[in-house]
Design a protein around this motif. Structure first.
Motif, mmCIF file in Angstrom:
data_model
loop_
_atom_site.group_PDB
_atom_site.id
_atom_site.type_symbol
_atom_site.label_atom_id
_atom_site.label_comp_id
_atom_site.label_asym_id
_atom_site.label_seq_id
_atom_site.Cartn_x
_atom_site.Cartn_y
_atom_site.Cartn_z
ATOM 1 N N HIS A 98 0.815 -1.207 0.000
ATOM 2 C CA HIS A 98 0.000 0.000 0.000
ATOM 3 C C HIS A 98 0.856 1.268 0.000
ATOM 4 N N ALA A 99 1.958 1.236 0.735
ATOM 5 C CA ALA A 99 2.839 2.414 0.772
ATOM 6 C C ALA A 99 3.422 2.696 -0.601
ATOM 7 N N ILE A 100 3.854 1.654 -1.301
ATOM 8 C CA ILE A 100 4.408 1.847 -2.648
ATOM 9 C C ILE A 100 3.341 2.377 -3.598
ATOM 10 N N ARG A 101 2.135 1.845 -3.465
ATOM 11 C CA ARG A 101 1.059 2.293 -4.354
ATOM 12 C C ARG A 101 0.702 3.761 -4.094
ATOM 13 N N LEU A 102 0.671 4.141 -2.827
ATOM 14 C CA LEU A 102 0.372 5.529 -2.492
ATOM 15 C C LEU A 102 1.425 6.476 -3.062
ATOM 16 N N ARG A 103 2.680 6.106 -2.902
ATOM 17 C CA ARG A 103 3.755 6.960 -3.405
ATOM 18 C C ARG A 103 3.755 7.005 -4.937
ATOM 19 N N THR A 104 3.296 5.912 -5.563
ATOM 20 C CA THR A 104 3.225 5.894 -7.024
ATOM 21 C C THR A 104 2.089 6.781 -7.529
ATOM 22 N N LEU A 105 0.938 6.710 -6.855
ATOM 23 C CA LEU A 105 -0.210 7.524 -7.255
ATOM 24 C C LEU A 105 -0.008 8.999 -6.912
ATOM 25 N N PHE A 106 0.569 9.234 -5.731
ATOM 26 C CA PHE A 106 0.702 10.609 -5.233
ATOM 27 C C PHE A 106 2.157 10.847 -4.809
ATOM 28 N N PRO A 107 3.033 11.215 -5.711
ATOM 29 C CA PRO A 107 4.452 11.403 -5.369
ATOM 30 C C PRO A 107 4.675 12.456 -4.287
ATOM 31 N N GLU A 108 3.737 13.407 -4.141
ATOM 32 C CA GLU A 108 3.914 14.455 -3.140
ATOM 33 C C GLU A 108 3.389 14.044 -1.771
ATOM 34 N N MET A 109 2.762 12.871 -1.661
ATOM 35 C CA MET A 109 2.243 12.395 -0.373
ATOM 36 C C MET A 109 3.385 11.823 0.466
ATOM 37 N N VAL B 246 4.549 9.260 3.277
ATOM 38 C CA VAL B 246 4.099 8.002 3.878
ATOM 39 C C VAL B 246 5.143 7.552 4.892
ATOM 40 N N THR B 247 4.712 7.366 6.135
ATOM 41 C CA THR B 247 5.603 6.940 7.214
ATOM 42 C C THR B 247 5.096 5.619 7.778
ATOM 43 N N ILE B 248 5.986 4.658 7.922
ATOM 44 C CA ILE B 248 5.646 3.367 8.523
ATOM 45 C C ILE B 248 6.339 3.267 9.877
ATOM 46 N N GLN C 7 13.117 2.932 -1.839
ATOM 47 C CA GLN C 7 13.467 3.652 -3.059
ATOM 48 C C GLN C 7 12.337 4.587 -3.484
ATOM 49 N N ALA C 8 11.088 4.206 -3.149
ATOM 50 C CA ALA C 8 9.941 5.044 -3.506
ATOM 51 C C ALA C 8 9.799 6.249 -2.589
ATOM 52 N N GLY C 9 10.595 6.310 -1.528
ATOM 53 C CA GLY C 9 10.563 7.453 -0.639
ATOM 54 C C GLY C 9 9.740 7.264 0.611
ATOM 55 N N VAL C 10 9.381 6.020 0.939
ATOM 56 C CA VAL C 10 8.636 5.742 2.165
ATOM 57 C C VAL C 10 9.574 5.894 3.353
ATOM 58 N N GLU C 11 9.115 6.600 4.386
ATOM 59 C CA GLU C 11 9.914 6.793 5.600
ATOM 60 C C GLU C 11 9.637 5.650 6.566
ATOM 61 N N PHE C 12 10.698 5.054 7.099
ATOM 62 C CA PHE C 12 10.561 3.972 8.073
ATOM 63 C C PHE C 12 11.032 4.494 9.426
ATOM 64 N N LEU C 13 10.125 4.500 10.389
ATOM 65 C CA LEU C 13 10.412 5.008 11.730
ATOM 66 C C LEU C 13 10.314 3.842 12.697
ATOM 67 N N ARG C 14 11.439 3.498 13.306
ATOM 68 C CA ARG C 14 11.444 2.339 14.198
ATOM 69 C C ARG C 14 10.905 2.725 15.564
ATOM 70 N N GLY C 15 9.699 2.280 15.818
ATOM 71 C CA GLY C 15 9.004 2.587 17.056
ATOM 72 C C GLY C 15 7.505 2.559 16.795
ATOM 73 N N THR C 16 6.733 2.092 17.758
ATOM 74 C CA THR C 16 5.278 2.049 17.589
ATOM 75 C C THR C 16 4.617 2.850 18.697
ATOM 76 N N PRO C 17 3.586 3.617 18.382
ATOM 77 C CA PRO C 17 2.937 4.448 19.393
ATOM 78 C C PRO C 17 2.026 3.626 20.300
ATOM 79 N N PRO C 18 1.899 4.027 21.571
ATOM 80 C CA PRO C 18 0.992 3.317 22.476
ATOM 81 C C PRO C 18 -0.478 3.609 22.181
ATOM 82 N N GLU C 19 -0.743 4.751 21.525
ATOM 83 C CA GLU C 19 -2.110 5.122 21.180
ATOM 84 C C GLU C 19 -2.063 6.224 20.126
ATOM 85 N N VAL C 20 -3.230 6.481 19.532
ATOM 86 C CA VAL C 20 -3.375 7.583 18.585
ATOM 87 C C VAL C 20 -4.319 8.607 19.212
#
Length: 625
Positions: free
Chosen positions: A192-203, A205-207, A228-241
């Motif tokens: 999904h992240a690759i597809r989003l970056r392909t459809l919307f290059p200016e979006m 996306v952080t995982i 390579q598509a520009g997806v940001e990978f952030l190591r850590g998961t939030p306890p809540e949103v």
């Protein structure tokens, strides 16, 4: 559809299994089938659905609805919500709706059974704590539904969201919710992240993740493609949103790599939720008599290999019923299980050894074997009037019985029976005889008992490597270390053994489930018996697998040196262990580590993963330090 039209295939829609009787190769299955109400005369005109006034249990549907069934449109009535008002029947132009139908029970004869019930998306209760239900918080399934609509927005140059944050392991790998890894979530997020970056290059996306698990051939390329598509990978998961004053999501997460807290304010948060066992799998497993694993999925018989056999002979499992799997794995298993079932039906089954037997003349009806049998093959039944019984045991007492169809001949019952009332195909006399022959005339022998499965593979592969161990070592093979009893260990000490080691399967992966646990208990009893006699003999329990082949010889030599008190040899071996390159693997003094890195570890070191990751899935050293 060629499969549905095959003359040897019968599909029971809207059916459940009520009972399973019989033995492997000769099962009788009781099936209860609910009526479909809509007959084959239906022309799918849709008038019934137009006049139906009742909503079904699934949103957006009426009590009578159409569904796609293997490429065909089939009308179905939701019997749980239908009020049987009859409007659909009155509107049907071909009289294809028959409310006079009733459920039916059918008994079907089967030679083998296959459980392929799949798994289900996790219920919202497992990830609701992350803010699901709030504005701007959805799941990957819901994102997949939106992506088709977003393609039209991309064509118009419109941006549906400037920043999307994906939260991995939402409710998964968490003992409070789903303790297991669902294996699919990372790949879905990457896709999904690759597809989003392909459809919307200016979006943007952080995982947010703890570990990206791309287990599969070529799956790592998806991770590389996302980077390579520009997806940001952030190591850590939030306890809540959380949400701000304007109702937008706020994600506070500890960036493990940068060692700082980050506050993200995305337009959309996507939760990568896991998978859980299918509804009703517990009842189905009970009716089939198969065991489930700690996560609730149907357990496979041999954990070390990707098999489709279960704990019950003649009952197989395929697909995600044994745990979440990707589509390619499911189709591969489907081919494999077809082959295995054909082989099973064309042969005498998978049994290669005779089951254990109970001697009624010795059995006192205790429940020791019943409690310890890992396959549920033992039961207590009323003692037949003509059956012999031990002195002092009443005629109305219970007698242990062993079901040959469920017994796997592991030997745990024979080893733990306090009355020695169970005969195994590898008898006590045979084991004691081997001890007598192998230790006769040997000064200070060191006896090693090992299972023919994992430990046997490690020792055999070690021999192919021309590995060495001292001449006073005597090895005795057992079907499982669960066959080992305290009697055998005490006899080894009586015959002058300087030490005894027991080698079983990799820890937690015994092919007979509890063999290592039984062996550990028998070793404890043997130590107590020897201590009462004023004798102490070194005993060790090892967990080996084929990955330990490079260090088996050194491990045996170390044990022999310790058992004989040979400090000079022991010091030399320990110095050698620290000099060997494998000593850097983090298990100083461990024989497997000292033997050098395996191919998997060398590859892991080359790509920066480290030896710990390479050892996942069985490629581990076996060291218990």
């Amino acid at each position: 559809n060629l499969a549905l039209d095959h003359p040897n295939l019968t599909v029971w829609r809207r059916a459940t299994v009520e009972a399973v009787e019989g033995r492997p190769g000769d099962f009788t299955v009781t099936i209860r089938q609910l009526p479909n109400v809509v007959t084959d005369a239906c022309v799918n005109c849709g008038r019934c659905e137009e006049v139906c006034p009742v909503e079904a249990s699934e949103p957006g549907r009426r009590a009578i609805f159409s569904e796609l069934y293997d490429g065909r449109v089939v009308r179905t009535v939701d019997l749980e919500t239908c009020t049987f008002c009859g409007r659909c029947a009155a509107a049907c132009p071909v009289e294809a709706i028959d409310f006079t139908q009733s459920p039916r029970r059918v008994k079907v004869a089967a030679g083998a059974l296959l459980a392929a019930v799949g798994c289900e998306p996790a219920r919202r209760q497992h990830f609701e704590y992350l803010g699901y239900g709030k504005p701007g918080v959805i799941t990957q399934v819901e994102l997949a539904e939106r992506l088709d609509e977003w393609e039209a927005l991309a064509a118009l140059g419109r941006l549906p969201a400037r920043h999307v944050v994906m939260v991995q392991c939402a409710g998964s790998r968490d003992r409070r919710h789903l303790p297991h890894c669902s294996r699919l979530c990372c790949m879905i997020a990457l896709k999904h992240a690759i597809r989003l970056r392909t459809l919307f290059p200016e979006m943007k996306v952080t995982i947010c993740y703890l570990e990206m698990r791309t287990a599969g051939v070529g799956y790592e390329n998806w991770f590389l493609a996302a980077r390579q598509a520009g997806v940001e990978f952030l190591r850590g998961t939030p306890p809540e949103v959380q949400t701000d004053g304007r109702g937008r999501p706020v994600v506070e997460v500890e960036d493990v790599t940068a060692a700082r807290k980050r506050v993200l304010r995305p337009d959309l948060v996507v939760l990568s939720t896991g998978m859980e066992p299918a509804a009703g799998i517990e009842e189905l497993a009970d009716r089939l008599g198969v065991q489930r694993d700690v996560d609730g999925f149907i357990d496979i018989f041999v954990r070390e290999t990707p098999t489709t056999e279960t704990s019950v002979e003649g009952v197989f499992v395929c697909g995600s019923a044994s745990g979440p799997k990707a589509l390619i794995e499911v189709t591969t298993e489907a081919s494999a299980v077809a082959t295995e079932i054909h082989a099973f039906l064309a042969s005498q089954g998978r049994r290669t050894t005779a089951p254990s037997e109970v001697d009624p003349g010795r059995c006192v009806g205790c429940d020791t074997c019943l409690r310890l049998c890992p396959f549920g093959a033992v039961a207590l039944a009323p003692r037949p009037q003509d059956a012999p019984r031990p002195e002092g045991v009443a005629a109305a007492s219970l007698l242990a019985t062993i079901d040959p169809g469920h017994c796997r001949a592991c030997g745990i019952c024979a080893a733990t029976c306090p009355e020695l009332a169970i005969r195994h195909n590898v008898s006590d006399e045979e084991i004691l005889g081997r001890l007598a022959v192998l230790t006769d005339g040997v000064e200070a022998p060191v006896v090693g008992f090992y299972c023919r499965e994992c430990a046997g593979a490690a020792i055999g592969l070690s021999g192919q490597r021309r590995d060495r161990y001292p001449a006073n070592v005597r090895l005795i093979e057992l079907p499982c270390v669960g066959r080992l009893s305290a009697v055998h260990l005490v006899e080894a000490a009586r015959r002058g053994a300087a030490g005894v080691f027991v080698a079983g399967c990799a820890e937690g992966r015994c092919q007979y489930r509890r063999g290592d646990e039984s062996a550990a208990e028998q070793m404890r009893l043997a130590r107590e018996a020897l201590a009462a006699a004023g004798r102490a003999v070194p005993m060790e329990l090892w967990h080996l697998c084929a990955a330990d082949r490079a260090g088996v010889g050194r491990r045996i030599r170390l044990f022999v040196a310790r058992a004989l008190g040979d400090s000079e040899t022991l010091a030399a071996l320990e110095r050698e262990a620290t000099l060997v390159d494998g000593g850097a693997n983090g298990c100083a003094g461990c024989p497997a580590a000292a033997a050098g890195p395996t191919a998997g570890e060398a590859t892991a070191a080359a790509d920066g993963r480290g030896p710990d990751r390479a050892r996942e899935g069985g490629e581990r050293c076996g060291c218990r330090a």
